[in-house]
Design a protein around this motif. Structure first.
Motif, PDB file in Angstrom:
ATOM      1  N   GLY A 140       0.880  -1.156  -0.151  1.00  0.00           N
ATOM      2  CA  GLY A 140       0.141  -0.113  -0.156  1.00  0.00           C
ATOM      3  C   GLY A 140       0.800   1.015   0.036  1.00  0.00           C
ATOM      4  N   ASP A 141       0.208   2.460   0.452  1.00  0.00           N
ATOM      5  CA  ASP A 141       0.778   3.546   0.252  1.00  0.00           C
ATOM      6  C   ASP A 141       1.822   3.940   1.482  1.00  0.00           C
ATOM      7  OD1 ASP A 141       1.534   6.108  -0.310  1.00  0.00           O
ATOM      8  OD2 ASP A 141      -0.307   6.991  -0.591  1.00  0.00           O
ATOM      9  N   TYR A 142       2.962   3.501   1.383  1.00  0.00           N
ATOM     10  CA  TYR A 142       3.657   3.908   2.577  1.00  0.00           C
ATOM     11  C   TYR A 142       4.039   5.356   2.735  1.00  0.00           C
ATOM     12  CZ  TYR A 142       7.813   3.403   5.880  1.00  0.00           C
ATOM     13  OH  TYR A 142       8.776   3.579   6.870  1.00  0.00           O
ATOM     14  N   ILE A 143       4.214   6.068   1.699  1.00  0.00           N
ATOM     15  CA  ILE A 143       4.834   7.458   1.853  1.00  0.00           C
ATOM     16  C   ILE A 143       3.815   8.444   2.423  1.00  0.00           C
ATOM     17  CG2 ILE A 143       5.496   9.517   0.429  1.00  0.00           C
ATOM     18  CD1 ILE A 143       6.859   7.390  -1.541  1.00  0.00           C
ATOM     19  N   THR A 144       2.523   8.274   1.886  1.00  0.00           N
ATOM     20  CA  THR A 144       1.457   9.096   2.558  1.00  0.00           C
ATOM     21  C   THR A 144       1.496   8.993   4.064  1.00  0.00           C
ATOM     22  OG1 THR A 144      -0.006   8.960   0.672  1.00  0.00           O
ATOM     23  CG2 THR A 144      -0.786   9.445   2.779  1.00  0.00           C
ATOM     24  N   HIS A 145       1.569   7.792   4.566  1.00  0.00           N
ATOM     25  CA  HIS A 145       1.646   7.754   6.213  1.00  0.00           C
ATOM     26  C   HIS A 145       2.807   8.151   6.897  1.00  0.00           C
ATOM     27  CE1 HIS A 145      -2.064   5.613   6.049  1.00  0.00           C
ATOM     28  NE2 HIS A 145      -1.644   4.574   5.266  1.00  0.00           N
ATOM     29  N   ASP A 146       3.826   8.107   6.117  1.00  0.00           N
ATOM     30  CA  ASP A 146       5.271   8.618   6.526  1.00  0.00           C
ATOM     31  C   ASP A 146       5.145   9.921   6.493  1.00  0.00           C
ATOM     32  OD1 ASP A 146       7.910   8.770   6.972  1.00  0.00           O
ATOM     33  OD2 ASP A 146       8.597   7.812   5.198  1.00  0.00           O
ATOM     34  N   LEU A 147       4.710  10.664   5.584  1.00  0.00           N
ATOM     35  CA  LEU A 147       4.509  12.071   5.678  1.00  0.00           C
ATOM     36  C   LEU A 147       3.853  12.561   6.646  1.00  0.00           C
ATOM     37  CD1 LEU A 147       3.967  12.957   1.745  1.00  0.00           C
ATOM     38  CD2 LEU A 147       6.070  13.945   3.122  1.00  0.00           C
ATOM     39  N   ALA A 148       2.466  11.881   7.016  1.00  0.00           N
ATOM     40  CA  ALA A 148       1.810  12.213   8.176  1.00  0.00           C
ATOM     41  C   ALA A 148       2.535  11.961   9.611  1.00  0.00           C
ATOM     42  CB  ALA A 148       0.435  11.318   7.918  1.00  0.00           C
ATOM     43  N   PHE A 149       3.236  11.008   9.235  1.00  0.00           N
ATOM     44  CA  PHE A 149       3.932  11.111  10.887  1.00  0.00           C
ATOM     45  C   PHE A 149       4.930  12.116  11.148  1.00  0.00           C
ATOM     46  CE2 PHE A 149       7.819   9.316  12.957  1.00  0.00           C
ATOM     47  CZ  PHE A 149       7.263   8.563  14.173  1.00  0.00           C
ATOM     48  N   HIS A 150       5.821  12.628  10.002  1.00  0.00           N
ATOM     49  CA  HIS A 150       6.767  13.721  10.385  1.00  0.00           C
ATOM     50  C   HIS A 150       5.965  15.042  10.419  1.00  0.00           C
ATOM     51  CE1 HIS A 150      10.631  11.826   9.512  1.00  0.00           C
ATOM     52  NE2 HIS A 150       9.887  10.729   9.140  1.00  0.00           N
ATOM     53  N   ARG A 151       4.620  15.088   9.658  1.00  0.00           N
ATOM     54  CA  ARG A 151       4.067  16.405   9.944  1.00  0.00           C
ATOM     55  C   ARG A 151       3.436  16.276  11.332  1.00  0.00           C
ATOM     56  NH1 ARG A 151       1.625  15.274   5.023  1.00  0.00           N
ATOM     57  NH2 ARG A 151      -0.238  14.311   5.941  1.00  0.00           N
ATOM     58  N   GLY A 152       3.162  15.177  11.706  1.00  0.00           N
ATOM     59  CA  GLY A 152       2.543  15.056  13.269  1.00  0.00           C
ATOM     60  C   GLY A 152       3.743  15.383  14.082  1.00  0.00           C
ATOM     61  N   LEU A 153       4.906  14.857  13.885  1.00  0.00           N
ATOM     62  CA  LEU A 153       6.045  15.377  14.966  1.00  0.00           C
ATOM     63  C   LEU A 153       6.194  16.924  14.853  1.00  0.00           C
ATOM     64  CD1 LEU A 153       8.764  12.723  13.908  1.00  0.00           C
ATOM     65  CD2 LEU A 153       7.308  12.741  16.082  1.00  0.00           C
ATOM     66  N   LEU A 154       6.069  17.525  13.768  1.00  0.00           N
ATOM     67  CA  LEU A 154       6.211  19.042  13.629  1.00  0.00           C
ATOM     68  C   LEU A 154       5.046  19.683  14.450  1.00  0.00           C
ATOM     69  CD1 LEU A 154       7.613  19.686  10.260  1.00  0.00           C
ATOM     70  CD2 LEU A 154       8.925  19.745  12.314  1.00  0.00           C
ATOM     71  N   ARG A 155       3.956  19.250  14.319  1.00  0.00           N
ATOM     72  CA  ARG A 155       2.823  19.731  15.176  1.00  0.00           C
ATOM     73  C   ARG A 155       2.803  19.434  16.564  1.00  0.00           C
ATOM     74  NH1 ARG A 155      -0.396  18.314  10.445  1.00  0.00           N
ATOM     75  NH2 ARG A 155      -0.950  16.255  11.258  1.00  0.00           N
ATOM     76  N   ALA A 156       3.241  18.405  16.766  1.00  0.00           N
ATOM     77  CA  ALA A 156       3.639  18.106  18.489  1.00  0.00           C
ATOM     78  C   ALA A 156       4.480  18.943  19.010  1.00  0.00           C
ATOM     79  CB  ALA A 156       3.918  16.452  18.559  1.00  0.00           C
ATOM     80  N   ALA A 157       5.378  19.762  18.420  1.00  0.00           N
ATOM     81  CA  ALA A 157       6.127  20.790  18.886  1.00  0.00           C
ATOM     82  C   ALA A 157       5.436  21.901  19.481  1.00  0.00           C
ATOM     83  CB  ALA A 157       7.169  20.902  18.070  1.00  0.00           C
ATOM     84  N   HIS A 158       4.140  22.032  19.154  1.00  0.00           N
ATOM     85  CA  HIS A 158       3.225  23.270  19.692  1.00  0.00           C
ATOM     86  C   HIS A 158       4.210  24.447  19.313  1.00  0.00           C
ATOM     87  CE1 HIS A 158      -0.003  20.746  20.832  1.00  0.00           C
ATOM     88  NE2 HIS A 158       1.095  19.758  20.996  1.00  0.00           N
ATOM     89  N   ASN A 159       4.855  24.518  18.228  1.00  0.00           N
ATOM     90  CA  ASN A 159       5.278  25.920  17.839  1.00  0.00           C
ATOM     91  C   ASN A 159       4.612  26.433  16.773  1.00  0.00           C
ATOM     92  OD1 ASN A 159       7.426  27.513  16.201  1.00  0.00           O
ATOM     93  ND2 ASN A 159       8.218  27.568  18.058  1.00  0.00           N
ATOM     94  N   ARG A 160       4.069  27.434  16.535  1.00  0.00           N
ATOM     95  CA  ARG A 160       3.280  28.051  15.408  1.00  0.00           C
ATOM     96  C   ARG A 160       4.195  27.924  13.985  1.00  0.00           C
ATOM     97  NH1 ARG A 160       0.369  32.953  18.157  1.00  0.00           N
ATOM     98  NH2 ARG A 160       2.379  32.979  19.046  1.00  0.00           N
ATOM     99  N   MET A 161       5.335  28.473  14.426  1.00  0.00           N
ATOM    100  CA  MET A 161       6.451  28.600  13.126  1.00  0.00           C
ATOM    101  C   MET A 161       6.578  27.282  12.625  1.00  0.00           C
ATOM    102  SD  MET A 161       6.573  31.840  13.130  1.00  0.00           S
ATOM    103  CE  MET A 161       6.577  33.341  14.201  1.00  0.00           C
ATOM    104  N   LEU A 162       6.797  26.256  13.502  1.00  0.00           N
ATOM    105  CA  LEU A 162       7.284  25.100  12.952  1.00  0.00           C
ATOM    106  C   LEU A 162       5.863  24.242  12.221  1.00  0.00           C
ATOM    107  CD1 LEU A 162       9.389  23.487  15.986  1.00  0.00           C
ATOM    108  CD2 LEU A 162       9.977  23.751  13.485  1.00  0.00           C
ATOM    109  N   ALA A 163       4.569  24.510  12.866  1.00  0.00           N
ATOM    110  CA  ALA A 163       3.492  24.271  12.274  1.00  0.00           C
ATOM    111  C   ALA A 163       3.360  24.507  10.958  1.00  0.00           C
ATOM    112  CB  ALA A 163       2.175  24.371  13.263  1.00  0.00           C
ATOM    113  N   GLN A 164       3.602  25.817  10.779  1.00  0.00           N
ATOM    114  CA  GLN A 164       3.652  26.457   9.371  1.00  0.00           C
ATOM    115  C   GLN A 164       4.606  25.804   8.642  1.00  0.00           C
ATOM    116  OE1 GLN A 164       1.297  28.491   7.850  1.00  0.00           O
ATOM    117  NE2 GLN A 164       0.110  28.184   9.683  1.00  0.00           N
ATOM    118  N   MET A 165       5.781  25.458   9.131  1.00  0.00           N
ATOM    119  CA  MET A 165       6.738  24.846   8.258  1.00  0.00           C
ATOM    120  C   MET A 165       6.623  23.534   7.647  1.00  0.00           C
ATOM    121  SD  MET A 165      11.041  24.852   9.120  1.00  0.00           S
ATOM    122  CE  MET A 165      11.028  26.518   8.703  1.00  0.00           C
ATOM    123  N   SER A 166       5.696  22.905   8.457  1.00  0.00           N
ATOM    124  CA  SER A 166       5.331  21.529   8.175  1.00  0.00           C
ATOM    125  C   SER A 166       4.564  21.453   7.114  1.00  0.00           C
ATOM    126  CB  SER A 166       4.266  20.940   9.405  1.00  0.00           C
ATOM    127  OG  SER A 166       3.122  21.448   9.199  1.00  0.00           O
TER     128      SER A 166
END
Length: 247
Positions: A140-166
């Motif tokens: 199946g589609d590994y890359i879509t979930h991989d991207l979601a994982f890394h976006r989630g890490l940036l969002r979990a930092a709870h920094n607005r700049m990093l959230a936008q950078m994601s």
């Protein structure tokens, strides 16, 4: 996603610039010439030019005309620019710049995630990881979930700049993931590295999380260097712009 005539015109001109058809410092053809060659109206051409100016690809002025800007002026966080670069041909320098960016941004973001992640953040990361594992085990589609994982890490930092950078990093990271997963068993080998990152974030251990993400990034760098050394064709991120239609 199907683009309208404006989007296709921007794609056409953007790809021409990134491929070198219009060299740095060169002038784009006059507006009537572009209208005729692309089969679109003056309004479409003018709006497309505005979009390319906003992306840093060209500059306009009454005395200089419409000229192609140097590559360092281009907005490399714009997904369109990344897509055009992919179709024009990913270069070793571009890919190494990407890895440098990851080494600067992701370890710091993951440290913050390990300190600040909420139960909701952790649930999101677990869901993304489960999707990656399912893709490895069942296909199946590994890359879509991989991207979601890394976006989630940036969002979990709870920094607005990093959230936008994601959002901006999404297309850049996809480049790396496409290449890594193109290696035999690349996704299977990277899965436990992702688990190590997630386990450290869940345990709220910033030092361990930073070490784990650096190991993951170094593995991706090795994959990219292997692909570059093997001279195999680099993956493309998008299909070419669809055929232009008159407007």
């Amino acid at each position: 996603m199907i683009k309208n005539v404006h989007g296709n015109t921007v794609d056409h001109l953007g790809e021409a610039i990134l491929s070198g058809h219009y060299a740095v410092g060169a002038s784009l053809p006059a507006e009537p010439v572009l209208c005729e060659s692309l089969g679109v109206s003056r309004t479409v051409v003018r709006e497309a030019i505005k979009s390319l100016v906003a992306k840093g690809l060209i500059t306009t002025g009454p005395k200089v005309g419409t000229r192609v800007q140097p590559a360092e002026e281009w907005n490399w966080f714009d997904p369109d620019v990344i897509g055009w670069q992919s179709r024009a041909g990913l270069t070793p320098d571009f890919l190494r710049d990407l890895q440098d960016l990851r080494r600067v941004v992701e370890p710091a973001a993951v440290r913050l995630a390990a300190e600040r992640a909420t139960p909701e953040d952790l649930a999101e990361l677990e869901t993304a990881y489960a999707g990656m594992k399912r893709a490895v085990d069942l296909g199946g589609d590994y890359i879509t979930h991989d991207l979601a994982f890394h976006r989630g890490l940036l969002r979990a930092a709870h920094n607005r700049m990093l959230a936008q950078m994601s959002k901006a990093l999404n297309a850049l990271l996809r480049t790396s993931f496409e290449i890594s997963s193109s290696r035999p068993d690349g996704s299977k080998l990277s899965l436990p590295l992702h688990r190590a990152v997630l386990d450290a974030v869940v345990a709220h251990q910033p030092d361990e999380a930073e070490r784990a993400i650096l190991t993951l990034i170094h593995g991706a760098s090795d994959d990219i260097e292997h692909v570059l050394g093997s001279r195999q064709r680099l993956p493309q991120l998008n299909l070419p712009a669809s055929q232009l239609k008159g407007a």
